[in-house]
Structure formats: C-alpha cells, structure tokens
Design an enzyme around this catalytic site. Structure first.
Site, PDB file in Angstrom:
ATOM      1  CB  SER A  27      -0.942   0.104   1.361  1.00  0.00           C
ATOM      2  OG  SER A  27      -1.737  -1.023   1.117  1.00  0.00           O
TER       3      SER A  27
HETATM    4  N1  SAH Z   1       0.839  -5.494   4.245  1.00  0.00           N
HETATM    5  C1  SAH Z   1       1.738  -5.763   3.125  1.00  0.00           C
HETATM    6  C2  SAH Z   1       0.700  -5.670   1.913  1.00  0.00           C
HETATM    7  C3  SAH Z   1       0.579  -6.766   1.184  1.00  0.00           C
HETATM    8  S1  SAH Z   1      -0.668  -6.666   0.151  1.00  0.00           S
HETATM    9  C4  SAH Z   1       2.768  -4.991   2.877  1.00  0.00           C
HETATM   10  O1  SAH Z   1       3.036  -3.983   3.995  1.00  0.00           O
HETATM   11  O2  SAH Z   1       3.429  -5.100   2.119  1.00  0.00           O
HETATM   12  C5  SAH Z   1      -1.957  -8.044   0.830  1.00  0.00           C
HETATM   13  C6  SAH Z   1      -0.957  -9.462   0.937  1.00  0.00           C
HETATM   14  O3  SAH Z   1      -2.003 -10.192   1.600  1.00  0.00           O
HETATM   15  C7  SAH Z   1      -0.533 -10.125  -0.372  1.00  0.00           C
HETATM   16  O4  SAH Z   1       0.592 -10.388  -0.174  1.00  0.00           O
HETATM   17  C8  SAH Z   1      -1.356 -11.511  -0.459  1.00  0.00           C
HETATM   18  O5  SAH Z   1      -0.865 -12.421  -0.627  1.00  0.00           O
HETATM   19  C9  SAH Z   1      -2.133 -11.563   1.293  1.00  0.00           C
HETATM   20  N2  SAH Z   1      -3.283 -12.315   1.276  1.00  0.00           N
HETATM   21  C10 SAH Z   1      -4.244 -12.523   0.732  1.00  0.00           C
HETATM   22  N3  SAH Z   1      -5.203 -13.299   1.103  1.00  0.00           N
HETATM   23  C11 SAH Z   1      -4.529 -13.965   2.225  1.00  0.00           C
HETATM   24  C12 SAH Z   1      -4.832 -14.675   3.311  1.00  0.00           C
HETATM   25  N4  SAH Z   1      -6.060 -15.362   3.080  1.00  0.00           N
HETATM   26  N5  SAH Z   1      -3.943 -15.065   4.297  1.00  0.00           N
HETATM   27  C13 SAH Z   1      -2.827 -14.379   4.421  1.00  0.00           C
HETATM   28  N6  SAH Z   1      -2.435 -13.557   3.489  1.00  0.00           N
HETATM   29  C14 SAH Z   1      -3.426 -13.066   2.395  1.00  0.00           C
END
Ligand code: SAH
Length: 228
Positions: A77
């Site tokens: 984000s």
């Molecule tokens: N917080 C992260 C942003 C990641 S984007 C940062 O600071 O970089 C959202 C992430 O959620 C992705 O990497 C995706 O693979 C993960 N995601 C999606 N569904 C998920 C689930 N059910 N359990 C764990 N992670 C998940």
C-alpha cells in the site's frame, strides 16, 4: 585499497542520508500534511527502510506517494494508507498485534517499531519466506511470520490487542473477530469489488462489535487456501 574502502564508506553514508531525507520528506508531505499525527506512527515511518523491503526494480519509487508491485500480483500500500491503518488501531508499546497479509513485510516492520509483538500471516509462500528473511536482516526480532491462510487467524497467540488486515475479504472473517481482545480494534478493507471496497474499523466492547466505515480503498483480494 584504503582509498577504495574510504570511497565505499562515504558512498554508503551518503546513501543512508539520502534515504533518510526521502523518508523525512515522505512523512512531512504525505503523512503530516494529510492529518496523520500519532508521534509513534510518524517516528516509525521515519525509521523503517521501505526501500529495503520492496523489489529492486521499484526501489527508486519506495518513498513516492503510491502503492508498488511486490510480485505474485500483490502490492504494498501507499505510505499514507499504512500510516492511516496503523494510527487507526491506536498502537501502544505493550500491545500484541496480528497482521493478515505480510506481503513485503513493511506494515509488519512499522508495527514492530511501535508494539511489543507482531504476528503476521502471508498466504503466498515465496512472499512470506522473503519477508521473514528481510525482517530478520533488519533486526525485527519481535515480528513473527507464518505462511498460511490468515482467515483462521493465529489461535495459539490469540487474543490480540489489535488486528490489521491488508487484503480485502467479502466479509470480515469470524475467526478474526473471535481472536480480538475485549476493547481491541481491527482495521480491515471489505468488499469483493475493488471499486466499492471500504476500510472499516471494528471495536469489540462487552463482546459486541461496533463498526465504523472510514475510507473508500482499493486492496488486493483476500484469497483462501483453495485459490493458492
Ligand atoms: N501488508 C503488506 C501488503 C501486502 S498486500 C505490506 O506491507 O507489504 C496483501 C497481501 O495479503 C498479499 O501479499 C496477499 O498474498 C496476502 N493475502 C491475501 N489473502 C490472504 C490470506 N487469506 N491469508 C494471508 N495472506 C493473504
């Protein structure tokens, strides 16, 4: 040889300063200017080396005001959203926080600067493994990464003072509500369609959930094990 070492040392000092300047500018123009005011959040955002957690090909954009691709179709984000979500849970040094969606590890590192313990779950195995290594390299001993489906939360470590979800489910997973401590806060983007998602703040009071809608947002979808 000595000259070369001296040059490399100066170069690394210059680069460290350069990134610190970019972070200070980011905090001033993107965060403070847009109303982020919690000093511990601003300090953490001044400190965490975002450029060391994003892929090399987008490193030069690490402190720009926007989301960035981190591989596997996922994104980190924009700094403002990370700061906004962190501020929304009112983080305190004594807290134990769960994050769903480790991604690059950046949000987890920001939390790790402020709270006592961070537990973070990533469903895409290579992303989880890389974030774990990067966070270890940066010295975040209080951030614990697990690869798996965050829908089920982290029952062995529950309950949590706060939960931050960084991928958007259609509705708030019940296990996460169950794992939120009395008085705790959860911030989560909700909505299956990227055009109509909203960021919600949930607060648990006397076992009941009070929900506030905060912002329209656009997050990657919350996936399940079966879709891996
Ligand atoms: N917080 C992260 C942003 C990641 S984007 C940062 O600071 O970089 C959202 C992430 O959620 C992705 O990497 C995706 O693979 C993960 N995601 C999606 N569904 C998920 C689930 N059910 N359990 C764990 N992670 C998940």
């Amino acid at each position: 040889m000595n000259r070369l070492l001296c040059f490399l040392l100066l170069l690394s000092i210059f680069q460290t300063d350069h990134y610190q300047t970019l972070r200070n500018d980011m905090v001033k123009t993107q965060l403070e200017a847009q109303g982020i005011h919690n000093p511990s959040v601003l300090n953490a955002m001044r400190k965490v080396p975002r450029h060391q957690l994003v892929p090399g090909n987008v490193r030069h954009l690490a402190y720009e005001d926007g989301p960035l691709p981190i591989g596997y179709g996922q994104t980190i984000s924009q700094p403002y959203i990370v700061a906004f979500m962190t501020e929304a849970i009112d983080p305190k040094p004594c807290m134990k926080v769960l994050e769903i969606g480790t991604g690059s590890g950046y949000q987890a590192a920001v939390l790790g600067e402020i709270v006592a313990e961070v537990y973070t779950i990533e469903i895409v195995e290579p992303l989880g493994t890389k974030a774990q290594k990067d966070l270890e390299k940066l010295g975040y001993k209080n951030v614990h990464v697990r690869v798996g489906d965050g829908y089920k939360g982290w029952p062995e470590q529950a309950p949590f003072d706060a939960i931050i979800v960084t991928a958007a489910p259609e509705k708030v997973p019940q296990p996460l509500i169950d794992q939120l401590k009395e008085g705790g806060k959860m911030i989560i983007p909700v909505g299956s369609n990227a055009n109509t998602q909203e960021l919600r703040l949930l607060e648990k009071r006397k076992g009941k959930i009070r929900t506030t809608s905060l912002l329209p947002v656009r997050f990657v979808p919350f996936t399940r094990d079966t879709l891996k």
